[in-house]
Design a protein around this motif. Structure first.
Motif, PDB file in Angstrom:
ATOM      1  N   PRO A   1       0.417  -2.177  -1.514  1.00  0.00           N
ATOM      2  CA  PRO A   1       0.288  -3.243  -0.518  1.00  0.00           C
ATOM      3  C   PRO A   1       0.727  -4.586  -1.095  1.00  0.00           C
ATOM      4  O   PRO A   1       0.613  -4.841  -2.286  1.00  0.00           O
ATOM      5  N   THR A   2       1.209  -5.438  -0.239  1.00  0.00           N
ATOM      6  CA  THR A   2       1.686  -6.751  -0.672  1.00  0.00           C
ATOM      7  C   THR A   2       0.568  -7.532  -1.362  1.00  0.00           C
ATOM      8  O   THR A   2      -0.549  -7.630  -0.849  1.00  0.00           O
ATOM      9  N   GLY A   3       0.884  -8.067  -2.531  1.00  0.00           N
ATOM     10  CA  GLY A   3      -0.070  -8.880  -3.260  1.00  0.00           C
ATOM     11  C   GLY A   3      -1.052  -8.102  -4.111  1.00  0.00           C
ATOM     12  O   GLY A   3      -1.909  -8.695  -4.757  1.00  0.00           O
ATOM     13  N   VAL A   4      -0.952  -6.762  -4.123  1.00  0.00           N
ATOM     14  CA  VAL A   4      -1.874  -5.928  -4.887  1.00  0.00           C
ATOM     15  C   VAL A   4      -1.213  -5.522  -6.201  1.00  0.00           C
ATOM     16  O   VAL A   4      -0.076  -5.054  -6.213  1.00  0.00           O
ATOM     17  N   ALA A   5      -1.923  -5.686  -7.304  1.00  0.00           N
ATOM     18  CA  ALA A   5      -1.372  -5.406  -8.627  1.00  0.00           C
ATOM     19  C   ALA A   5      -1.411  -3.917  -8.940  1.00  0.00           C
ATOM     20  O   ALA A   5      -2.229  -3.160  -8.390  1.00  0.00           O
ATOM     21  N   GLU A   6      -0.534  -3.493  -9.850  1.00  0.00           N
ATOM     22  CA  GLU A   6      -0.496  -2.092 -10.273  1.00  0.00           C
ATOM     23  C   GLU A   6      -1.795  -1.666 -10.944  1.00  0.00           C
ATOM     24  O   GLU A   6      -2.149  -0.483 -10.930  1.00  0.00           O
ATOM     25  N   ASP A   7      -2.509  -2.621 -11.549  1.00  0.00           N
ATOM     26  CA  ASP A   7      -3.761  -2.298 -12.238  1.00  0.00           C
ATOM     27  C   ASP A   7      -4.847  -1.796 -11.295  1.00  0.00           C
ATOM     28  O   ASP A   7      -5.883  -1.314 -11.760  1.00  0.00           O
ATOM     29  N   THR A   8      -4.637  -1.909  -9.981  1.00  0.00           N
ATOM     30  CA  THR A   8      -5.677  -1.505  -9.034  1.00  0.00           C
ATOM     31  C   THR A   8      -5.449  -0.114  -8.453  1.00  0.00           C
ATOM     32  O   THR A   8      -6.187   0.290  -7.555  1.00  0.00           O
ATOM     33  N   VAL A   9      -4.468   0.643  -8.937  1.00  0.00           N
ATOM     34  CA  VAL A   9      -4.189   1.960  -8.333  1.00  0.00           C
ATOM     35  C   VAL A   9      -5.380   2.905  -8.478  1.00  0.00           C
ATOM     36  O   VAL A   9      -5.610   3.762  -7.611  1.00  0.00           O
ATOM     37  N   THR A  10      -6.165   2.754  -9.549  1.00  0.00           N
ATOM     38  CA  THR A  10      -7.357   3.595  -9.706  1.00  0.00           C
ATOM     39  C   THR A  10      -8.330   3.382  -8.560  1.00  0.00           C
ATOM     40  O   THR A  10      -8.978   4.335  -8.100  1.00  0.00           O
ATOM     41  N   LEU A  11      -8.434   2.148  -8.077  1.00  0.00           N
ATOM     42  CA  LEU A  11      -9.347   1.838  -6.986  1.00  0.00           C
ATOM     43  C   LEU A  11      -8.781   2.230  -5.628  1.00  0.00           C
ATOM     44  O   LEU A  11      -9.534   2.579  -4.710  1.00  0.00           O
ATOM     45  N   LEU A  12      -7.462   2.172  -5.480  1.00  0.00           N
ATOM     46  CA  LEU A  12      -6.836   2.446  -4.189  1.00  0.00           C
ATOM     47  C   LEU A  12      -6.638   3.934  -3.921  1.00  0.00           C
ATOM     48  O   LEU A  12      -6.637   4.369  -2.766  1.00  0.00           O
TER      49      LEU A  12
END
Length: 516
Positions: free
Chosen positions: A301-312
């Motif tokens: 998603p726009t504005g979302v960092a790669e570091d958050t893939v675990t949460l997404l």
């Protein structure tokens, strides 16, 4: 539903952390309790506490993000994180405990009888600690934004407040209880969703290897394990990363101080062996999230960092109630990681600030304050400054910031500890020259990376991964200057070296500042 459930679990972790710290206050009555938990922590309990504070935002979120973005080459990160404790076990774990010191500056002054060297070590402990603290605030901000849309400063502020309250309550003794529990919370929080998501993947029958795809705002992701034509830079980067992680672990102030909490050198070694097993178990799971995200999250998603893939990932693979629950579990583990690592860093930083800054300044004003009062005042300083630094560094990736902290630790404290433990001819001028050389060269690289970026070509790669050249340079300067200043070898060196290497006799405790 997802945001609400995630907020509930995050709040539960924060409240539980504060309550556990307050509960530990009844056992924290002396300065030694606040600094090193009375030097009475068992190997199993201490190992879990080390695992709790060592598995930071970079471990819980950053590794998956790196693998998602750059492929399997990034597996060097969990390997390096774990190998760092193998190096620590072999070279310095038991001698450090036998030194009887409270902190790294204590060890430096005890070994080399130099107050100026102690001051230099204090500065570096604080610098490394704050540089490593910032990614925990970054991770909290990213996690809260990805889960709820809240401004990133809210997550950073929440971690700062909870950590400050927790450390003020009981120092190292109560923190040991909290961090040991946090390790198991993190392991459960990352393992159970990972196993469930692998089950969903097997049920879907999706292939693991896919064609490249363009993430939002970036180029094309390489295929897993693909060669981008720059094998020399990949080889150098992998080598430099391993040098930083393997040698930087022993220089992290919140890791080293843990070995002062063991009863003796033998238990320090046993603690390290258990830590290696616990870390190896945890690191089985972050790569799972990174590889699955390459299949199920071709676009962020726009504005979302790669570091958050675990949460997404849980919501993408298992939309609905199951995904909500799995996301909440992962969120709880992520915040446990932020809180535990930040708490350990705060204790380490506050310890040296109390000894070398707070109490000396208060003594000049003729103010009276006991050891615990000074430690608590230093705690406030130790958490406030990183929060201010976070505003400047919040755009950097988690693993990038943490990697630079490891590189700085490897180029400064690794030469001091290894040569201080094993080379009798090390002198205070030699140690200082090596540490200053390593610090200046690494800090220059950090400034370049954080401000304008490292650029491209050989120069860019060398600056962005400095450990491969800064660590050997620091060792070389230590040796050369020590050879040039043989009269600076302390007279008590033989006695100190015998103490560091004599097997398991009860070590006499030394004061926090060497008195000759």
């Amino acid at each position: 539903m997802t945001a609400t459930l995630a907020l509930v679990t995050i709040a539960a972790v924060c409240i539980g952390t504060v309550l556990a710290g307050s509960f530990g206050l009844r056992w924290s009555r002396t300065t030694q309790d606040f600094y090193v938990a009375g030097r009475a922590v068992s190997p199993a309990w201490n190992a879990a506490a080390i695992g709790g504070e060592y598995l930071s935002a970079a471990s819980f979120l950053g590794i998956a993000g790196l693998i998602y973005a750059d492929g399997l080459d990034m597996l060097w990160y969990p390997v390096g994180y774990t190998m760092g404790f193998v190096v620590l076990l072999v070279l310095v774990a038991a001698p450090l405990r036998r030194s009887g010191a409270y902190t790294l500056p204590d060890f430096a002054e005890t070994r080399l009888s130099s107050h100026r060297l102690r001051q230099l070590c204090t500065l570096l402990v604080v610098l490394i600690g704050w540089l490593y603290f910032v990614p925990q605030l970054q991770g909290a901000g990213l996690a809260l934004f990805a889960l709820t849309g809240a401004p990133s400063w809210v997550g950073a502020m929440a971690v700062t407040i909870v950590v400050t309250a927790n450390v003020l309550a009981g120092g190292m003794r109560s923190l040991t209880l909290v961090q040991a529990v946090h390790y198991w919370v993190k392991l459960i929080a990352i393992a159970i969703p990972a196993i469930a998501l692998v089950g969903y993947w097997l049920k879907d029958g999706q292939p693991l290897s896919t064609a490249p795809w363009p993430p939002v705002g970036a180029g094309t992701l390489p295929t897993l394990g693909a060669d981008d034509g720059s094998s020399w830079s990949t080889l150098y980067g992998s080598y430099s990363t391993l040098v930083a992680l393997c040698l930087g672990t022993m220089g992290l102030p919140h890791v080293v101080v843990r070995f002062y909490t063991n009863p003796d050198g033998r238990t320090a070694r046993r603690t390290t062996v258990v830590v290696i097993g616990l870390l190896g178990l945890f690191y089985l799971f972050p790569p799972v999230y990174g590889m699955l995200a390459r299949i199920y999250l071709p676009h962020l998603p726009t504005g979302v960092a790669e570091d958050t893939v675990t949460l997404l990932l849980p919501q993408v693979m298992a939309p609905g109630t199951v995904g909500d629950i799995l996301t909440a579990v992962v969120a709880a583990g992520a915040f446990a990681a932020f809180l535990s690592t930040a708490s350990g860093l705060t204790v380490a930083i506050a310890g040296v600030l109390d000894q070398s800054v707070v109490r000396p300044l208060l003594s000049r004003t003729h103010a009276t304050i006991d050891g615990i009062g000074g430690f608590r005042l230093a705690t406030v300083l130790a958490t406030t400054i990183p929060w201010l630094l976070w505003w400047e560094l919040r755009g950097a990736g988690l693993a990038t910031t943490v990697g630079l902290a490891f590189a700085l630790a490897a180029a400064t404290f690794c030469p001091l500890l290894v040569l201080g433990v094993w080379w009798p001819k090390l002198t205070a001028p030699g140690a200082a020259a090596g540490m200053i050389t390593g610090a200046v060269s690494t800090v220059v690289a950090i400034v370049v990376v954080v401000t304008d970026g490292p650029g491209t070509g050989w120069g860019g790669v060398i600056v962005s991964q400095p450990a491969a050249w800064t660590v050997p340079l620091a060792f070389l300067m230590c040796v050369l200057v020590s050879w040039a200043t043989p009269r600076q070898i302390p007279r008590h060196t033989g006695r100190t070296m015998a103490r560091l290497h004599t097997p398991e006799r009860p070590p006499a405790e030394i004061p926090s500042s060497y008195d000759g």
